[in-house]
Design an enzyme around this catalytic site. Sequence first.
Site, PDB file in Angstrom:
ATOM      1  N   PRO A  12       0.819  -1.216   0.000  1.00 56.04           N
ATOM      2  CA  PRO A  12       0.000   0.000   0.000  1.00 56.04           C
ATOM      3  C   PRO A  12       0.857   1.272   0.000  1.00 56.04           C
ATOM      4  O   PRO A  12       1.810   1.378   0.755  1.00 56.04           O
ATOM      5  CB  PRO A  12      -0.804  -0.105   1.297  1.00 56.04           C
ATOM      6  CG  PRO A  12      -0.670  -1.518   1.745  1.00 56.04           C
ATOM      7  CD  PRO A  12       0.625  -2.025   1.190  1.00 56.04           C
ATOM      8  N   GLU A  13       0.496   2.192  -0.881  1.00 51.97           N
ATOM      9  CA  GLU A  13       1.155   3.492  -0.934  1.00 51.97           C
ATOM     10  C   GLU A  13       0.095   4.563  -0.628  1.00 51.97           C
ATOM     11  O   GLU A  13      -0.985   4.221  -0.146  1.00 51.97           O
ATOM     12  CB  GLU A  13       1.798   3.712  -2.312  1.00 51.97           C
ATOM     13  CG  GLU A  13       2.860   2.654  -2.637  1.00 51.97           C
ATOM     14  CD  GLU A  13       3.514   2.870  -4.004  1.00 51.97           C
ATOM     15  OE1 GLU A  13       3.622   4.021  -4.451  1.00 51.97           O
ATOM     16  OE2 GLU A  13       3.919   1.872  -4.624  1.00 51.97           O
ATOM     17  N   HIS A  50      -4.426 -14.381  10.698  1.00 55.52           N
ATOM     18  CA  HIS A  50      -3.527 -13.219  10.732  1.00 55.52           C
ATOM     19  C   HIS A  50      -4.231 -11.935  11.144  1.00 55.52           C
ATOM     20  O   HIS A  50      -3.754 -10.850  10.845  1.00 55.52           O
ATOM     21  CB  HIS A  50      -2.819 -13.006   9.381  1.00 55.52           C
ATOM     22  CG  HIS A  50      -2.134 -14.219   8.858  1.00 55.52           C
ATOM     23  ND1 HIS A  50      -1.056 -14.784   9.505  1.00 55.52           N
ATOM     24  CD2 HIS A  50      -2.384 -14.994   7.778  1.00 55.52           C
ATOM     25  CE1 HIS A  50      -0.665 -15.849   8.829  1.00 55.52           C
ATOM     26  NE2 HIS A  50      -1.453 -16.002   7.777  1.00 55.52           N
ATOM     27  N   ARG A  66       2.178 -10.780   6.630  1.00 59.32           N
ATOM     28  CA  ARG A  66       3.642 -10.745   6.568  1.00 59.32           C
ATOM     29  C   ARG A  66       4.268  -9.939   7.693  1.00 59.32           C
ATOM     30  O   ARG A  66       5.486  -9.947   7.855  1.00 59.32           O
ATOM     31  CB  ARG A  66       4.072 -10.234   5.188  1.00 59.32           C
ATOM     32  CG  ARG A  66       3.581 -11.197   4.095  1.00 59.32           C
ATOM     33  CD  ARG A  66       3.875 -10.673   2.717  1.00 59.32           C
ATOM     34  NE  ARG A  66       5.305 -10.657   2.428  1.00 59.32           N
ATOM     35  CZ  ARG A  66       5.817 -10.227   1.292  1.00 59.32           C
ATOM     36  NH1 ARG A  66       5.030  -9.775   0.343  1.00 59.32           N
ATOM     37  NH2 ARG A  66       7.118 -10.246   1.102  1.00 59.32           N
ATOM     38  N   ARG A  93      19.103  17.580  -5.228  1.00 58.41           N
ATOM     39  CA  ARG A  93      20.084  16.718  -4.550  1.00 58.41           C
ATOM     40  C   ARG A  93      20.704  15.774  -5.563  1.00 58.41           C
ATOM     41  O   ARG A  93      20.014  15.323  -6.488  1.00 58.41           O
ATOM     42  CB  ARG A  93      19.398  15.867  -3.466  1.00 58.41           C
ATOM     43  CG  ARG A  93      18.707  16.734  -2.448  1.00 58.41           C
ATOM     44  CD  ARG A  93      17.863  15.921  -1.517  1.00 58.41           C
ATOM     45  NE  ARG A  93      16.776  16.771  -1.027  1.00 58.41           N
ATOM     46  CZ  ARG A  93      16.279  16.740   0.202  1.00 58.41           C
ATOM     47  NH1 ARG A  93      16.722  15.886   1.065  1.00 58.41           N
ATOM     48  NH2 ARG A  93      15.315  17.555   0.556  1.00 58.41           N
TER      49      ARG A  93
END
Length: 272
Positions: free
Chosen positions: A2-3, A91, A110, A150
Site C-alpha cells: 500500500p502506498e 492473521h 507478513r 540533490r
Amino acid sequence: MPELPEAETIARALDEALVGRVVGGVVLLRGDVFRGRVDRLTKLPGVRVERAYRRGKRVIVVFETGEKLVFGLGMSGRLAVVTREAELETHTHLRVGFAGGVELRFRDPRRFGGVWLFAADEAVVGKRLGLLGPEPLEISSRGFCGLLDRRRQVKALLMDQAVIAGLGNIYVDEALHRAGVHPMTIASDLTEDERRGLWRAVRSVLRTAIKHRGTTLMDYRDPDGAPGGFQQKHRVYRRDGQGCRTCGVVIEKIVAAGRSTHFCPNCQVLGL
Ligand SMILES: [Zn+2]
C-alpha cells in the site's frame, strides 16, 4: 504494497464508518504487532472516534481524547470494518470493537506493518515512526522542485519517505513515465521545466489513483473488502514486455534504487 492512494482510500472509508462511534473493547491477538504500552490500549473503551486520516502511507484514527491509533500497513496490512459476528480471518492481529456491533480489524500476514498509539500531545511525525517529508498533494511546485536539488537518483529520492511522504515503487514509476524522466536520472540534473513536469505528474497520478480507490496487485483491499482499480490504468508498472501506451515501444524492467523499475526506453531517455 500500500502506498499513498491505498492509505487514503482506507482512511476515507474508516472516517465514514467510524466517526462518532464509541470504542467498546480492544483485543490484541498478537502482542508484537502493537508497538507501545498495552495498558494504554486497554484504556480506549468508552472513547469516541473523532476522525480518520492519512499521513504518508499511514492510516490514523483520532479519538476525542486526542489520542491517535496509527496503522503502518507494511507489505500486506489490511484494515477492515466488519460486524462483530463476521468470521475471524487468519492473521488478524487487532480487533477494536465499537458500540453498535461494528468492529475494526487489522490483519497483516507478513507482519511488516504495525500499530502505534500516540498520546494527544505527541506528533505522528518523529523518531518513533521515522521522519516523514511533506505530502506530495500539498507541497507547492516550488517546494517540490527544491526537494529535487540533490545529487541522488530521482527514483531513490522520491521513494525516500523522509524526503517526500507516501510514494513507493508503483507511483514513482508511473509518475516518472508521465513526466518523461528516466528513473536513473540524477535529480539535481533535471531542468526547472522537468522538475515542474514531475510535480504535475506525481499529483496527477496520485489523484487519479485515489479516484480509482488505489491499486490491487495481490493483497490490497479497502475496508469494505473491495479491490482497487488503478492497476488497469498503469502505463509502465509491471507492464514490461508490453507496448508503451504513449509510443508503442516495449516497456523495460531494470533494477533502480534496489527495486524493480519499469520504464519506456523511448519516452524516458537517460540524459548524458
Ligand atoms: Zn513510450
